[in-house]
Design an enzyme around this catalytic site. Sequence first.
Site, PDB file in Angstrom:
ATOM      1  N   LEU A   1     -46.999  24.702  22.445  1.00 20.72           N
ATOM      2  CA  LEU A   1     -48.118  25.241  22.504  1.00 20.72           C
ATOM      3  C   LEU A   1     -48.044  24.307  23.859  1.00 20.72           C
ATOM      4  CD1 LEU A   1     -50.258  24.395  19.024  1.00 20.72           C
ATOM      5  CD2 LEU A   1     -49.211  26.573  20.568  1.00 20.72           C
ATOM      6  N   ASP A   2     -49.090  24.807  24.822  1.00 24.59           N
ATOM      7  CA  ASP A   2     -49.529  24.451  26.631  1.00 24.59           C
ATOM      8  C   ASP A   2     -50.318  23.014  25.298  1.00 24.59           C
ATOM      9  OD1 ASP A   2     -48.427  26.550  27.082  1.00 24.59           O
ATOM     10  OD2 ASP A   2     -50.259  27.536  27.956  1.00 24.59           O
ATOM     11  N   ARG A   3     -50.206  21.576  26.517  1.00 23.22           N
ATOM     12  CA  ARG A   3     -50.742  20.626  26.249  1.00 23.22           C
ATOM     13  C   ARG A   3     -52.298  20.605  26.657  1.00 23.22           C
ATOM     14  NH1 ARG A   3     -51.714  17.358  31.596  1.00 23.22           N
ATOM     15  NH2 ARG A   3     -49.210  17.506  31.761  1.00 23.22           N
TER      16      ARG A   3
ATOM     17  N   LYS B   1     -52.434  32.629  28.191  1.00 20.64           N
ATOM     18  CA  LYS B   1     -53.135  32.981  29.489  1.00 20.64           C
ATOM     19  C   LYS B   1     -52.912  34.118  29.349  1.00 20.64           C
ATOM     20  CE  LYS B   1     -53.749  28.042  28.440  1.00 20.64           C
ATOM     21  NZ  LYS B   1     -53.046  26.801  28.803  1.00 20.64           N
TER      22      LYS B   1
END
Length: 232
Positions: free
Chosen positions: A100-102, A184
């Site tokens: 998962l992205d930060r 995104k």
Amino acid sequence: MRLDRMLSNAHAGTRTQVKKLVKDGRVCVNGERAPHSSLQIDENNDTVTIDGNPIVYEKYVYFMLYKPAGYISATESSHEPTVMDLMPQDIRGLFPCGRLDRDTEGLLLMTNDGPLAHKLLSPKYRTEKEYYIEHALPLSAEDVQRIEKGVVYEGVQYRPAKYKRISDTACTLTVCEGKYHEIKLIFSSLNNHVDYLKRIRMKNLKLDESIKKGSYRTLTESELDDLKEENS
Ligand code: URA
């Protein structure tokens, strides 16, 4: 597997401590006193007891982590906090199953079961992942159609996603591939922007919202059985 290895993996004590338990005659294998700690046993089928109490051998561990924003999904980094900082430190081989992205929150499976992780992440198995999304601009009917048909953005094709409206600027999307920044970029392709992103499901495994952000719990047996089940 050697008896002393099995016992220490099952958190019955350090190698030295479990050797002493065997020496003191407190360990039985299939009802017989174990003669020495290097005895080879079948950890999946033999019954091992200490003072008569059965020892359950678990080869792998499985945790559901509620990832908070601000942590990267990696096993190590010299300069940034990683999801490993939120986990117990004494489990050999633990890693996040997927990324998962930060700034993304939510469900992250933490395990040391490489074969299962490989299966869940392999494009071949098309594991579903569901995200809760807050987006900057409302979506038009045409935007939703594009999401459901699969968008192309910067030369990359994204598979069709399942859309569920929550409000003008919130929805859930279910995707079955794991492309980099997938959600995104789907929104970027619509000239929109993701303001908040949270993974709420992976296959049948749902984020347990009663876990505090930054905390984890062990998967239940039925959650694990569902995860291991072949995709239909
Ligand atoms: N898609 C994204 O864009 N980011 C994530 O963290 C996960 C899916």
